[in-house]
Design an enzyme around this catalytic site. Structure first.
Site, PDB file in Angstrom:
ATOM      1  N   CYS A 242      -1.586   2.614   3.456  1.00 34.40           N
ATOM      2  CA  CYS A 242      -3.012   2.376   3.603  1.00 34.40           C
ATOM      3  C   CYS A 242      -3.656   3.695   4.001  1.00 34.40           C
ATOM      4  O   CYS A 242      -3.191   4.366   4.930  1.00 34.40           O
ATOM      5  CB  CYS A 242      -3.268   1.311   4.669  1.00 34.40           C
ATOM      6  SG  CYS A 242      -5.030   0.954   4.881  1.00 34.40           S
TER       7      CYS A 242
ATOM      8  N   GLU B 120      -6.879  -4.489  -1.283  1.00 41.85           N
ATOM      9  CA  GLU B 120      -8.295  -4.125  -1.117  1.00 41.85           C
ATOM     10  C   GLU B 120      -9.158  -5.335  -0.753  1.00 41.85           C
ATOM     11  O   GLU B 120     -10.071  -5.226   0.064  1.00 41.85           O
ATOM     12  CB  GLU B 120      -8.830  -3.425  -2.368  1.00 41.85           C
ATOM     13  CG  GLU B 120      -8.126  -2.121  -2.689  1.00 41.85           C
ATOM     14  CD  GLU B 120      -7.960  -1.176  -1.506  1.00 41.85           C
ATOM     15  OE1 GLU B 120      -8.885  -1.044  -0.689  1.00 41.85           O
ATOM     16  OE2 GLU B 120      -6.883  -0.557  -1.396  1.00 41.85           O
TER      17      GLU B 120
END
Length: 188
Positions: free
Chosen positions: A106, A149
């Site tokens: 991430c 996402e």
């Protein structure tokens, strides 16, 4: 320089910032067309800067608006060797029962990688910039990128999806794993 500092310098909000935990506000479509164009333009601009600074080893790249400090429901996913996918007010409406557990990274805490179970396919309902609704089925690597996402837009982070007892690993340790080979995820 630590990977997280590199991402911070490229404009990525880092773990601990409240915007990453707040659910993103949906767009009113088509009324907010100019705002959508601006937000998506900013996402694409930051993604280009990130691609110039870091190789994603054929696994693709995704960025949600909260990760650049914008609390709106927009994300862009760039699968390997494919056109960018723009997601506006997206939601997962269906998913496979079958799961696959892979390492994910991430941009908002880039010093670690974590094994995250995700469905092998998802159906996503998203809006177009003119206000119509689309449903698309994504599979395997694309499904993983897009689900990650969409989680960001709901204020969820990959550690929220990890199995109990599983911990993130430092990026240096991850680099020694079979998944850090520079090849796309293999689902065969």
């Amino acid at each position: 320089m630590r990977p997280s500092q590199q991402m911070r310098d490229l404009g990525i909000v880092q773990y601990g910032a409240p915007v990453l935990r707040d659910p993103a506000h949906p767009f009113t479509l088509p009324d907010e067309r100019e705002t959508i164009d601006d937000v998506v333009g900013q996402l694409l601009h930051v993604m280009e800067r990130i691609r110039r600074a870091h190789d994603f080893y054929g696994k693709g790249l995704g960025l949600a608006a909260p990760q650049i400090g914008i609390g709106r429901s927009a994300a862009v996913v760039q699968p390997p060797e494919s056109a960018p996918i723009v997601l506006l007010n997206p939601r997962i409406t269906d998913s496979s029962e079958d799961r696959d557990e892979r390492y994910e990274g991430c941009l908002s805490f880039f010093d670690v990688r974590a094994q995250v179970p995700r469905p092998l396919w998802i159906t996503v309902e998203t809006m177009t910039a003119v206000g119509s609704t689309e449903k698309v089925v994504y599979e395997r690597g694309e499904a993983r990128l897009i689900a990650h996402e969409i989680d960001h837009l709901g204020g969820l982070l990959l550690m929220d999806r990890m199995r109990p007892g599983v911990r993130p690993v430092p990026v240096e340790e991850y680099r020694g794993t079979a998944e850090a080979t520079g090849r796309p995820w293999s689902y065969e």
